[in-house]
Design an enzyme around this catalytic site. Structure first.
Site, PDB file in Angstrom:
ATOM      1  N   TYR A 121       0.835  -1.198   0.000  1.00  0.00           N
ATOM      2  CA  TYR A 121       0.000   0.000   0.000  1.00  0.00           C
ATOM      3  C   TYR A 121       0.872   1.251   0.000  1.00  0.00           C
ATOM      4  O   TYR A 121       0.662   2.191  -0.777  1.00  0.00           O
ATOM      5  CB  TYR A 121      -0.931  -0.005   1.212  1.00  0.00           C
ATOM      6  N   TRP A 146      -4.278   8.173  10.304  1.00  0.00           N
ATOM      7  CA  TRP A 146      -5.179   7.743  11.371  1.00  0.00           C
ATOM      8  C   TRP A 146      -6.557   8.402  11.260  1.00  0.00           C
ATOM      9  O   TRP A 146      -7.071   8.986  12.211  1.00  0.00           O
ATOM     10  CB  TRP A 146      -4.571   8.039  12.730  1.00  0.00           C
TER      11      TRP A 146
END
Length: 278
Positions: A121, A146
């Site tokens: 990724y 996040w």
């Protein structure tokens, strides 16, 4: 001002429609059936027929562990589709990740830090960044981390759900960063990158405040929910995930004079919205 929003159903992309409307900004947000960005001919016809001042590129493959086995699928959406869009040379706002880095936990990572992804990724995001750099197009590549928000499942909603089912929850304690509220990020992007035109390049945007681990963040959330269980801190290695994660997700903004509010304030607001829904 007219904006093309791609990826309107994602965790971040879903925040933009109502905010663009509130700002009085005209936009198009085609569905996958209206525009398949993986097909160059479709992209070419669509962009040739309509002018956009900005492209908000929120489309992304984000399944970090699945990407280890689905490298081709991950790169098709995160890299090839982006390259299709770049061919029409419209100014673009792209979203990347701290996963392009592997920095020691003793620093807050500036925009020009050496990129060294640890997983597929992250590699795809690095390739996307290089595509932007080599395109000759005006771009604003926003690295964040996040993410949590109201439109999709995320760490906050998952940890709350676990707290309803378990009295003890294992949470990683050796990864540090700052949580970022998607609504704060989207508002910031509209104000600073849609309505303004800063210098083309890479930018770090996350909520401000003290750095925390995932275990710290979970404890903060569940204390607010008055949960009486126990958080059990564990190491990343104990999870045995297919993809390695960077231990440091702490980003440093060195380019913009303003930043997002403290993640605690943002989290409190988000938890309040969840309570009002329930």
């Amino acid at each position: 001002m007219k904006v093309l929003l791609l990826g309107k159903t994602g965790l971040l992309g879903s925040e933009f429609p109502i905010l663009l409307e509130k700002a009085g900004i005209e936009y198009r947000a085609p569905s996958h059936h209206e525009l398949d960005i993986l097909h160059f001919d479709e992209v070419d016809r669509f962009l040739a027929g309509e002018y956009f001042d900005r492209i908000l590129y929120c489309a992304a493959y984000t399944q970090v562990d699945k990407a280890e086995k689905e490298r081709g699928t991950c790169e098709m959406l995160n890299v090839r589709a982006l390259e299709n869009i770049l061919t029409h040379r419209r100014p673009i706002i792209h979203f990347s990740s701290e996963y392009v880095f592997n920095a020691p936990d003793s620093i807050a990572i500036p925009e020009n830090y050496e990129r060294q992804p640890l997983n597929v990724y992250g590699e795809s995001k690095l390739k996307a960044e290089k595509a932007l750099e080599n395109s000759g197009v005006s771009f604003w590549n926003i690295r964040t981390s996040w993410l949590f928000g109201s439109k999709k499942e995320n760490f906050v909603t998952r940890i709350i759900q676990k707290s309803l089912e378990e009295n003890e929850i294992e949470v990683v304690a050796d990864q540090i960063g700052r949580p970022t509220y998607t609504r704060d990020l989207a508002q910031f992007v509209i104000r600073h990158f849609v309505l303004e035109s800063p210098e083309s390049g890479h930018y770090h945007v996350q909520n401000s405040g003290e750095a925390v681990s995932w275990a710290d963040f979970a404890e903060y959330i569940l204390n607010k929910k008055e949960w009486e269980g126990k958080i059990l801190p564990i190491s990343s290695d104990q999870l045995h995930r297919p993809a390695r994660r960077p231990l440091n997700s702490l980003l440093r903004n060195t380019k913009l004079s303003s930043s997002l509010r403290d993640w605690r304030e943002a989290t409190d607001e988000f938890l309040g919205s969840l309570s009002s829904i329930s």
